[in-house]
Design an enzyme around this catalytic site. Structure first.
Site, short mmCIF file in Angstrom:
data_model
loop_
_atom_site.label_atom_id
_atom_site.label_comp_id
_atom_site.label_asym_id
_atom_site.label_seq_id
_atom_site.Cartn_x
_atom_site.Cartn_y
_atom_site.Cartn_z
N CYS A 1 34.73 35.77 46.45
CA CYS A 1 33.61 35.75 47.39
C CYS A 1 32.71 34.52 47.15
O CYS A 1 31.61 34.64 46.58
CB CYS A 1 32.78 37.01 47.34
SG CYS A 1 31.73 37.11 48.80
N CYS B 1 33.42 36.52 54.76
CA CYS B 1 32.34 36.51 53.79
C CYS B 1 31.03 36.77 54.53
O CYS B 1 30.53 35.88 55.23
CB CYS B 1 32.33 35.12 53.13
SG CYS B 1 31.18 35.06 51.77
P1 FAD Z 1 39.89 43.81 41.81
O1 FAD Z 1 39.32 44.70 42.85
O2 FAD Z 1 38.94 43.06 40.95
O3 FAD Z 1 40.87 44.70 40.93
C1 FAD Z 1 41.64 44.22 39.86
C2 FAD Z 1 41.95 45.40 38.97
O4 FAD Z 1 42.94 45.03 38.01
C3 FAD Z 1 40.73 45.88 38.19
O5 FAD Z 1 40.51 47.25 38.43
C4 FAD Z 1 41.09 45.62 36.74
O6 FAD Z 1 40.57 46.57 35.84
C5 FAD Z 1 42.61 45.66 36.78
N1 FAD Z 1 43.24 44.89 35.71
C6 FAD Z 1 42.93 43.66 35.24
N2 FAD Z 1 43.74 43.32 34.24
C7 FAD Z 1 44.58 44.35 34.06
C8 FAD Z 1 45.68 44.59 33.18
N3 FAD Z 1 46.06 43.70 32.26
N4 FAD Z 1 46.34 45.77 33.29
C9 FAD Z 1 45.98 46.69 34.24
N5 FAD Z 1 44.96 46.51 35.08
C10 FAD Z 1 44.28 45.36 35.00
N6 FAD Z 1 34.62 40.65 49.19
C11 FAD Z 1 34.38 40.81 50.53
O7 FAD Z 1 35.32 40.98 51.29
N7 FAD Z 1 33.13 40.78 51.05
C12 FAD Z 1 32.05 40.60 50.26
O8 FAD Z 1 30.92 40.59 50.75
C13 FAD Z 1 32.24 40.42 48.85
N8 FAD Z 1 31.19 40.23 48.03
C14 FAD Z 1 31.38 40.17 46.67
C15 FAD Z 1 30.28 40.05 45.85
C16 FAD Z 1 30.43 40.05 44.47
C17 FAD Z 1 29.22 39.90 43.61
C18 FAD Z 1 31.73 40.19 43.90
C19 FAD Z 1 31.90 40.25 42.41
C20 FAD Z 1 32.83 40.29 44.72
C21 FAD Z 1 32.69 40.27 46.11
N9 FAD Z 1 33.78 40.36 46.98
C22 FAD Z 1 33.58 40.47 48.34
C23 FAD Z 1 35.16 40.16 46.45
C24 FAD Z 1 35.98 41.42 46.30
O9 FAD Z 1 35.30 42.40 45.56
C25 FAD Z 1 37.30 41.06 45.62
O10 FAD Z 1 37.87 39.96 46.27
C26 FAD Z 1 38.28 42.23 45.65
O11 FAD Z 1 37.76 43.31 44.92
C27 FAD Z 1 39.64 41.80 45.12
O12 FAD Z 1 40.49 42.89 44.94
P2 FAD Z 1 41.64 42.84 43.83
O13 FAD Z 1 42.36 44.12 43.91
O14 FAD Z 1 42.40 41.57 43.95
O15 FAD Z 1 40.85 42.73 42.45
#
Ligand code: FAD
Ligand code: UQ1
Length: 449
Positions: free
Chosen positions: A200, A378
């Site tokens: 983000c 975003c």
């Molecule tokens: P995540 O949701 O981060 O999940 C990854 C998971 O993998 C975690 O649960 C972690 O514990 C697990 N993991 C890591 N390593 C291991 C391992 N070795 N073994 C097993 N599990 C593991 N997005 C939007 O669309 N709109 C917004 O307005 C927005 N605002 C944001 C604001 C902030 C402050 C932040 C921090 C993020 C924002 N985002 C936004 C971004 C969004 O939250 C992420 O892009 C999204 O959560 C990505 O999903 P993901 O599944 O790839 O990763």
């Protein structure tokens, strides 16, 4: 002892081959050696990571192959809706409202393996966890997110023990932002953007606009110097929205320093050190009364150097189908991938419907036919009641859902971000029912053509 270990491993491998419908030995051979398919940990679909992408795909895979054939590996007790942390840091939402127990979001019947993935062996179709389990799979979905690297900034993370410093990027530090805002008296309020890919990319500046609004509301604005120090050469990567943001920066008297990268925090002295990226070796020290840190970020440790990753360590996917470039039974979604688009939950939503389709096709030995266009979004929060809703694709072209100019600040979009999106996340995306606004965009724009 060693030989026995090799023998057991060989037996397990051979039986895994049988379960995959391959190998020279059959069911009778495996059962005779005490290795029944049921007692071993093997799943038709194994999901790594139970964040936004992992839970979404677990829900979709449950519908496709049955809950008992799906497992998700995730070490955390709680699942967080990270996008709301922007508003938590500004005191408009509580951190409590951002989390739910992981047990409540893993789809019922899907196996939750509460562990950390330590090693992935895509040649053997196995994964090893930190508690020593080996789990085999037929299809693998990698959704490990990205890693925050506060430790790459000298003086952090220990600097967070001091007041006046916060970061909306982690659950441990997001409330410190709100404390620093409330305690602000006079001086510099500084907001950083690191020299790495981030999730983000708008969030580092959203909190600046909210801080400005908070200072105005509380009569402190005339005592505050608000400074955005970003490593990037631009304020925002998409021209249409960048133009609106520059206008806001000008009218609200905010200072933007491009190509400034935070390298050190001296929390005891309230000093932040930035390197000037266009003048190698040159640094500049800013005193602060409040500092918001966006940390450097990188790929998950477990992917770095693995044959699933590209040179930089990100999961190496086909950008259209989300299938791995070389391992055809491996797929990925979200922040851990090298898809050339902005890393957001909105992108995860759009990716999830494409990936669902790709996996269906691959399972039927057909060619994947649906293409991801790079959709990402975003919601740029610009005050306590306005948002610019940036939406764009792989080409950096705006791909807007609503038939209105979304580069304007709008109240409606704020309510969408603050009130509607959390519901869409918990009840739509995570249940596997929300695949992004693509279909609605077409309907909304019909009348315009
Ligand atoms: P995540 O949701 O981060 O999940 C990854 C998971 O993998 C975690 O649960 C972690 O514990 C697990 N993991 C890591 N390593 C291991 C391992 N070795 N073994 C097993 N599990 C593991 N997005 C939007 O669309 N709109 C917004 O307005 C927005 N605002 C944001 C604001 C902030 C402050 C932040 C921090 C993020 C924002 N985002 C936004 C971004 C969004 O939250 C992420 O892009 C999204 O959560 C990505 O999903 P993901 O599944 O790839 O990763
Ligand atoms: C979205 O789909 C999504 O994922 C659930 C977000 O993450 C929280 C978003 O911030 C946005 C903007 C979208 C896109 C949705 C619409 C209705 C434009």
């Amino acid at each position: 002892m060693y030989c026995r270990h090799i023998a057991v491993s060989a037996l397990r491998w051979q039986c895994a081959q049988w379960r995959h419908g391959r190998g020279a030995f059959g069911a009778a051979w495996c059962h005779a050696r005490g290795c029944s398919g049921q007692s071993k940990e093997h799943y038709k679909v194994l999901v790594l990571g139970g964040g936004s992408g992992g839970i979404t795909m677990s829900a979709r895979m449950k519908r496709k192959v049955g809950a008992e054939n799906v497992a998700v590996i995730e070490p955390s007790e709680n699942h967080y809706y990270q996008p709301i942390w922007t508003l938590v840091g500004a005191g408009a939402k509580t951190v409590r409202s951002s989390g739910r127990p992981t047990a409540s979001v893993v789809p019922s019947g899907v196996k939750w393996i509460k562990a950390r993935v330590q090693e992935i062996d895509p040649d053997k179709n196995t994964v090893r966890t930190d508690n020593g389990k080996e789990i085999s799979y037929q299809y693998l979905i990698v959704a490990l997110g990205l890693q925050l690297h506060y430790e790459k900034i000298k003086g952090l993370p220990e600097g967070f023990e001091h007041p006046k410093i916060g970061s909306n990027y982690s659950v441990q530090t997001v409330e410190k932002t709100w404390k620093a805002l409330q305690n602000f008296k006079e001086g510099n309020a500084i907001f950083s953007f690191p020299n790495t890919p981030v999730k983000c990319a708008g969030a580092p500046q959203k909190i600046m606009y909210l801080s400005d609004a908070y200072f105005r509301k509380t009569g402190k604005r005339s005592n505050a110097n608000i400074i955005y120090n970003t490593s990037l050469p631009v304020l925002f990567g998409i021209k249409k929205y960048a133009e609106s943001l520059w206008e806001i920066v000008k009218t609200r008297d905010l200072t933007v320093n491009l190509r400034h990268n935070l390298t050190e925090v001296r929390a005891d002295k309230q000093e932040a050190v930035f390197e000037k990226l266009d003048s190698p070796g040159e640094t500049v020290v800013f005193e602060y009364e409040m500092l918001h840190v966006t940390p450097p970020m990188g790929p998950p440790e477990v992917l770095k150097g693995n044959s699933l990753a590209d040179q930089a360590g990100w999961l190496d996917l086909d950008k259209d189908t989300l299938q791995h470039k070389t391992y055809r039974n491996v797929f990925g979604i979200g922040d851990c991938t090298n898809l050339p688009t902005a890393k957001t939950a909105a992108a995860v939503a759009a990716q999830s419907s494409v990936l669902d389709r790709t996996i269906s096709k691959v399972m039927k030995k057909d060619k994947p036919d649906k293409k991801y266009d790079g959709y990402t979004s975003c919601p740029l929060v610009t005050s306590y009641n306005t948002v610019i809703l940036a939406e764009f694709d792989y080409n950096g072209q705006p791909l807007e859902t609503f038939p209105i100019d979304q580069s304007k600040e709008r109240r409606l979009m704020y309510h969408m971000k603050a009130d509607l999106m959390p519901h869409l996340y918990w009840h739509g995306l995570l249940k596997g029912f929300w695949g992004g606004p693509g279909p609605y965009r077409k309907i909304m724009h019909l009348g315009m053509k």
